[in-house]
Design a protein around this motif. Sequence first.
Motif, short mmCIF file in Angstrom:
data_model
loop_
_atom_site.label_atom_id
_atom_site.label_comp_id
_atom_site.label_asym_id
_atom_site.label_seq_id
_atom_site.Cartn_x
_atom_site.Cartn_y
_atom_site.Cartn_z
N PHE A 24 34.93 -33.72 -69.08
CA PHE A 24 35.80 -33.83 -70.26
C PHE A 24 36.00 -32.48 -70.95
N VAL A 72 33.14 -43.41 -69.66
CA VAL A 72 32.86 -43.78 -68.28
C VAL A 72 33.01 -42.48 -67.51
N ALA A 73 32.00 -42.07 -66.79
CA ALA A 73 32.12 -40.80 -66.06
C ALA A 73 31.25 -40.83 -64.81
N VAL A 74 31.78 -40.22 -63.75
CA VAL A 74 31.07 -40.15 -62.48
C VAL A 74 31.11 -38.69 -62.00
N ARG A 79 32.70 -39.51 -56.51
CA ARG A 79 33.79 -40.42 -56.89
C ARG A 79 34.36 -41.16 -55.68
N ARG A 80 35.10 -42.21 -55.94
CA ARG A 80 35.75 -43.08 -54.95
C ARG A 80 34.74 -43.75 -54.03
N GLN A 81 33.57 -44.05 -54.57
CA GLN A 81 32.56 -44.80 -53.81
C GLN A 81 32.18 -46.08 -54.54
N ILE A 83 31.26 -46.36 -57.79
CA ILE A 83 30.22 -46.24 -58.83
C ILE A 83 30.76 -46.68 -60.20
N ALA A 84 31.94 -46.18 -60.58
CA ALA A 84 32.50 -46.59 -61.88
C ALA A 84 32.74 -48.10 -61.89
N SER A 85 33.16 -48.63 -60.75
CA SER A 85 33.40 -50.08 -60.66
C SER A 85 32.10 -50.84 -60.91
N GLU A 106 40.11 -46.22 -75.12
CA GLU A 106 41.26 -45.31 -75.11
C GLU A 106 41.17 -44.45 -73.86
N VAL A 107 42.32 -44.12 -73.28
CA VAL A 107 42.34 -43.25 -72.11
C VAL A 107 43.55 -42.33 -72.24
N ASN A 111 45.73 -39.63 -67.55
CA ASN A 111 44.57 -39.94 -66.70
C ASN A 111 44.84 -41.20 -65.87
N ALA A 116 44.02 -46.61 -63.41
CA ALA A 116 44.01 -47.47 -62.21
C ALA A 116 42.67 -48.21 -62.11
N LEU A 117 41.59 -47.50 -62.46
CA LEU A 117 40.26 -48.13 -62.44
C LEU A 117 40.23 -49.33 -63.40
N LYS A 120 42.32 -52.25 -62.29
CA LYS A 120 41.67 -52.97 -61.20
C LYS A 120 40.62 -53.95 -61.74
#
Length: 149
Positions: A24, A72-74, A79-81, A83-85, A106-107, A111, A116-117, A120
């Motif tokens: 960030f 929320v941060a990875v 990323r794309r594994q 984890i955030a999900s 807020e986003v 971003n 998209a996260l 989903k």
Amino acid sequence: MQYRIMPVTAAHIGQMAEIEKLCFPDPWSRQLLEEMLYLPGTAAFAAVSEDGAVLGYTSAQTVLDEGYINNVAVRPEYRRQGIASDLLETLRRRGAELGLAFLTLEVRESNKAAQALYTKHGYLEVGCRRNYYEHPKEDAILMTLEFTT
Ligand SMILES: CC(C)(COP(=O)(O)OP(=O)(O)OC[C@H]1O[C@@H](n2cnc3c(N)ncnc32)[C@H](O)[C@@H]1OP(=O)(O)O)[C@@H](O)C(=O)NCCC(=O)NCCS
């Protein structure tokens, strides 16, 4: 990468502050993260590898039946594994246990990855806050997950 999702403890704060700086433009400081952890109504989870490395985290503040996601941060290399999900799903389950009516956040308008996260995971765009962010100045999109009873 093997990891477990667990409640954040003081032992995770230093690594979370590092991840904030990687993710960030206005990162939360170690002190702010520590204060967040000890506030009543905080729900915070970390994804932690077998050797104790924090790969990502999320935290939310609850007030009565309202849940406000702080972050929320990875780590970029993990990323794309999913984890955030996993973190968001853990937060959703905790929110359901607490009887929350909604989780909201807020986003940054730009971003698209985070939007998209959240999409989903069932969050819907519910509004916009003009010029909410600094560095650079940007609108915030408000996204909310309603808990249905
Ligand atoms: C946004 C962020 C938390 C996603 O973490 P992640 O662990 O990579 O997310 P996941 O692997 O669980 O991704 C789940 C879904 O989100 C979406 N998504 C995640 N990253 C994306 C990207 N770069 N582009 C498009 N969609 C993306 C996809 O739908 C993805 O599902 P898929 O992999 O099956 O296509 C991560 O990119 C990050 O830390 N970014 C910097 C900090 C940030 O912007 N936080 C949000 C602030 S509001």
